[in-house]
Design an enzyme around this catalytic site. Structure first.
Site: not given
Ligand code: FAD
Length: 284
Positions: A10, A12, A103, A212, A262
């Site tokens: 895929s 991005e 974030d 980055f 990806h």
């Molecule tokens: P989570 O899985 O929620 O984790 C975030 C942090 O919180 C981690 O340190 C985790 O250990 C901790 N955590 C998770 N769940 C809990 C809980 N229930 N209680 C306490 N702590 C917890 N960002 C964007 O803004 N837009 C995008 O389109 C985007 N695309 C991305 C695509 C990919 C493939 C990747 C790898 C990252 C992308 N990001 C994007 C970046 C991402 O949003 C950031 O890395 C963000 O800081 C974490 O998102 P996450 O979904 O992994 O968060």
């Protein structure tokens, strides 16, 4: 040779800032689409910061009949906003989403966090509202998410996203295949069985990549960093070396039975396609 039919490849994209940028992106997508990736994903800025631009990019891809996976990041949004977006994607016959926390943009504080704090809550919400309609990808961090207190907790949080209903994961980029294999082994030990697709960042521009990587916790190994720094402004040397490094990484991953790749294309077709070609991933 890797079997493209059984692995998921895929690409991005990020939504361009201007109408001119969108026109340029169309040319890049036309080139990328010739190799028939499974889908294109489109990033979404947390707090809705790119909402209209993400929609414009997704709308265009769908108008071309291209399989599209919009990213959806929940931090800074209310339930209703997310529901509206899900309904929009449903009406466009979109079948796949990348569900993220995101974030908070700088300047926004805890009071702006919105209704959902973590990606596992977003996955739960999507499943509650739309059942099994969407194939949901979530993010994984072989080199550990920068805010995680420990590697073990980060893995448990990843597991919660899968238990909430994610079908697969895409990793943050990395340049050390062992980090991926060790993460996959840990997932297997915990009976986390979803495919974990490595996220691949081609090396196009060293300054941007270093910035980055500092922000997202992806490590550029010292030997790669030193070589890239040594090339200074010689973009073609940076790209040639970067191409070699990333192609070798992809080959190691595919040899180690990664379930696909990806590519973070950075909206530039050539660097991804050159890697694709050297991996022997011809379109069928
Ligand atoms: P989570 O899985 O929620 O984790 C975030 C942090 O919180 C981690 O340190 C985790 O250990 C901790 N955590 C998770 N769940 C809990 C809980 N229930 N209680 C306490 N702590 C917890 N960002 C964007 O803004 N837009 C995008 O389109 C985007 N695309 C991305 C695509 C990919 C493939 C990747 C790898 C990252 C992308 N990001 C994007 C970046 C991402 O949003 C950031 O890395 C963000 O800081 C974490 O998102 P996450 O979904 O992994 O968060």
């Amino acid at each position: 040779m890797p079997d493209k039919n059984h692995q998921i490849f895929s690409f991005e994209l990020f939504p361009p800032k201007t109408a001119e940028g969108l026109e340029k992106l169309k040319t890049q997508v036309a080139k990328l689409n010739k190799v028939e990736p499974r889908y294109f994903s489109v990033t979404y800025g947390a707090g809705g910061s790119t909402r209209d631009r993400t929609f414009a990019t997704v709308d265009w891809l769908r108008s071309q009949g291209i399989e599209t996976a919009p990213h959806l990041s929940c931090i800074g949004s209310q339930h209703q906003e997310i529901l509206d977006i899900l309904n929009r994607y449903k009406s466009q016959n979109i079948k796949r989403l990348v569900a993220l926390r995101g974030d908070l943009p700088s300047g926004m504080g805890a009071k702006d966090a919105g209704d959902l704090n973590y990606a596992n809550e977003l996955v739960t919400f999507i499943r509650k509202e739309t059942g099994e309609l969407f194939h949901i990808e979530v993010a994984a961090y072989p080199e550990i998410h920068p805010q995680a207190h420990t590697a073990q907790l980060d893995l448990q949080h990843f597991q919660r996203k899968v238990q909430a209903g994610a079908n697969a994961a895409i990793t943050q980029y990395f340049y050390n295949a062992d980090a991926y294999f060790a993460f996959r082994d840990e997932c297997t030990r915990l009976n986390i069985e979803v495919p974990i697709i490595p996220g691949i960042m081609p090396i196009i521009n060293y300054t941007q990549l270093a910035r980055f990587s500092d922000a997202c916790g992806a490590e550029i190994p010292r030997w790669i960093r030193k070589r890239l720094e040594g090339y200074k402004d010689d973009l073609s040397a940076i790209r040639a070396f970067g191409h070699q490094v990333v192609t070798n990484l992809c080959q190691q991953l595919l040899d180690g039975e990664a379930p696909g790749l990806h590519f973070y294309t950075m909206n530039q077709a050539n660097s991804t396609l050159n890697i694709w070609k050297d991996l022997g991933l011809k379109n069928n």
